[in-house]
Design a protein around this motif. Structure first.
Motif, short mmCIF file in Angstrom:
data_model
loop_
_atom_site.label_atom_id
_atom_site.label_comp_id
_atom_site.label_asym_id
_atom_site.label_seq_id
_atom_site.Cartn_x
_atom_site.Cartn_y
_atom_site.Cartn_z
N ILE A 159 0.84 -1.20 0.00
CA ILE A 159 0.00 0.00 0.00
C ILE A 159 0.88 1.24 0.00
O ILE A 159 0.59 2.22 -0.68
N ALA A 160 1.97 1.20 0.75
CA ALA A 160 2.88 2.35 0.82
C ALA A 160 3.78 2.46 -0.41
O ALA A 160 4.27 3.53 -0.72
N ASN A 161 4.05 1.36 -1.11
CA ASN A 161 4.94 1.35 -2.28
C ASN A 161 4.22 0.78 -3.50
O ASN A 161 4.40 -0.40 -3.83
N PRO A 162 3.43 1.58 -4.17
CA PRO A 162 2.65 1.05 -5.30
C PRO A 162 3.49 0.66 -6.50
O PRO A 162 3.00 -0.03 -7.39
N ASN A 163 4.74 1.06 -6.56
CA ASN A 163 5.60 0.73 -7.70
C ASN A 163 6.36 -0.57 -7.51
O ASN A 163 7.29 -0.85 -8.25
N PHE A 164 5.99 -1.38 -6.55
CA PHE A 164 6.73 -2.60 -6.26
C PHE A 164 6.74 -3.56 -7.44
O PHE A 164 7.74 -4.22 -7.70
N ASN A 165 5.61 -3.66 -8.18
CA ASN A 165 5.59 -4.53 -9.36
C ASN A 165 6.62 -4.09 -10.39
O ASN A 165 7.25 -4.91 -11.03
N LEU A 166 6.79 -2.78 -10.54
CA LEU A 166 7.81 -2.28 -11.46
C LEU A 166 9.20 -2.70 -11.00
O LEU A 166 10.03 -3.13 -11.81
N TYR A 167 9.46 -2.61 -9.70
CA TYR A 167 10.76 -3.05 -9.17
C TYR A 167 10.96 -4.55 -9.42
O TYR A 167 12.06 -4.99 -9.75
N LEU A 168 9.90 -5.33 -9.24
CA LEU A 168 10.00 -6.77 -9.49
C LEU A 168 10.30 -7.06 -10.96
O LEU A 168 11.12 -7.92 -11.28
N ILE A 169 9.64 -6.34 -11.86
CA ILE A 169 9.87 -6.55 -13.29
C ILE A 169 11.31 -6.23 -13.64
O ILE A 169 11.98 -6.99 -14.35
N VAL A 170 11.84 -5.12 -13.13
CA VAL A 170 13.23 -4.74 -13.41
C VAL A 170 14.19 -5.78 -12.84
O VAL A 170 15.15 -6.19 -13.49
N SER A 171 13.92 -6.26 -11.61
CA SER A 171 14.82 -7.25 -11.01
C SER A 171 14.76 -8.59 -11.76
O SER A 171 15.79 -9.25 -11.92
N ILE A 172 13.59 -8.99 -12.24
CA ILE A 172 13.49 -10.22 -13.04
C ILE A 172 14.27 -10.05 -14.35
O ILE A 172 14.99 -10.95 -14.79
N PHE A 173 14.13 -8.89 -14.97
CA PHE A 173 14.85 -8.63 -16.22
C PHE A 173 16.36 -8.66 -16.00
O PHE A 173 17.10 -9.25 -16.78
N ILE A 174 16.84 -8.06 -14.92
CA ILE A 174 18.27 -8.05 -14.61
C ILE A 174 18.76 -9.47 -14.32
O ILE A 174 19.81 -9.90 -14.79
N GLY A 175 17.97 -10.23 -13.54
CA GLY A 175 18.32 -11.62 -13.25
C GLY A 175 18.38 -12.47 -14.51
O GLY A 175 19.29 -13.29 -14.68
N TYR A 176 17.43 -12.26 -15.41
CA TYR A 176 17.42 -12.98 -16.68
C TYR A 176 18.65 -12.64 -17.52
O TYR A 176 19.29 -13.51 -18.11
N TYR A 177 19.01 -11.36 -17.55
CA TYR A 177 20.17 -10.90 -18.29
C TYR A 177 21.46 -11.50 -17.72
O TYR A 177 22.31 -12.01 -18.46
N ILE A 178 21.60 -11.48 -16.40
CA ILE A 178 22.79 -12.06 -15.75
C ILE A 178 22.86 -13.56 -15.98
O ILE A 178 23.92 -14.11 -16.28
N TYR A 179 21.72 -14.24 -15.88
CA TYR A 179 21.66 -15.68 -16.08
C TYR A 179 22.09 -16.05 -17.50
O TYR A 179 22.88 -16.99 -17.71
N ASN A 180 21.60 -15.31 -18.49
CA ASN A 180 21.98 -15.61 -19.88
C ASN A 180 23.44 -15.29 -20.16
O ASN A 180 24.07 -15.96 -20.96
N ASN A 181 24.00 -14.26 -19.54
CA ASN A 181 25.43 -13.94 -19.74
C ASN A 181 26.31 -14.98 -19.08
O ASN A 181 27.39 -15.30 -19.60
N ASN A 182 25.92 -15.51 -17.93
CA ASN A 182 26.71 -16.55 -17.25
C ASN A 182 26.62 -17.88 -18.00
O ASN A 182 27.53 -18.69 -17.91
N LYS A 183 25.53 -18.11 -18.71
CA LYS A 183 25.34 -19.35 -19.44
C LYS A 183 26.25 -19.45 -20.65
O LYS A 183 26.64 -20.54 -21.04
N LYS A 184 26.62 -18.30 -21.23
CA LYS A 184 27.46 -18.30 -22.45
C LYS A 184 28.87 -18.52 -22.12
O LYS A 184 29.64 -19.06 -21.80
#
Length: 175
Positions: free
Chosen positions: A150-175
């Motif tokens: 309720i106090a942080n309505p942008n939390f979903n945006l933070y989650l989306i950015v963190s998932i995107f960063i995690g996906y990017y790091i995961y794909n770079n480590n895989k190569k």
């Protein structure tokens, strides 16, 4: 994957993600079994009708009529899911147990991750649906998390950015 299986998977995803998950994620919401059954029948009936109309020769209707029927069915499903114009009797209401809701939400999240691993653009599916499920999980886990959202309505945006960063790091480590 056959067209029938693909359409069934899409219908299941629509039912879980747009109808059942928001109810499970909200700790104050009651699930009406009669409404859930009606929405389920509409969604899976629409899936089966669209399969019969579009991919088999069992129907003698022309393309325009088939498309009109499917469009009306999709609009009726959307009306029931988002606006709930009918008042279903409260006698069919059940309150979902906190731990059962957490288990079901985790299973839905695992289901999304497993399905998206087989797709080329998996990050899009995860970015669309995972944040709301994670938020629902955390809301079910503690009352403080609810106050945090309720106090942080942008939390979903933070989650989306963190998932995107995690996906990017995961794909770079895989190569």
């Amino acid at each position: 994957m056959t067209i029938f299986k693909r359409n069934f998977l899409i219908a299941t995803g629509i039912y879980l993600l747009f109808y059942l998950t928001p109810i499970l994620a909200n700790p104050f919401m009651a699930l009406n079994l009669l409404e859930a059954a009606v929405v389920g029948i509409l969604i899976f009936g629409g899936f089966y009708l669209s399969y019969i109309f579009m991919y088999t020769s069992k129907s003698k209707l022309d393309e325009r009529t088939k498309s009109t029927i499917i469009t009306l069915l999709v609009l009726l499903i959307a009306l029931l899911i988002f606006f709930n114009p009918f008042k279903f009797p409260t006698l069919f209401n059940i309150i979902i147990n906190r731990y059962l809701a957490i288990l079901i939400l985790l299973l839905i999240l695992i289901f999304i991750i497993l399905i998206s691993r087989k797709m080329n653009n998996s990050i899009i599916i995860i970015l669309l649906f995972a944040p709301s499920i994670i938020q629902g999980l955390l809301m079910r886990l503690s009352y403080r998390a609810m106050l945090f959202y309720i106090a942080n309505p942008n939390f979903n945006l933070y989650l989306i950015v963190s998932i995107f960063i995690g996906y990017y790091i995961y794909n770079n480590n895989k190569k």
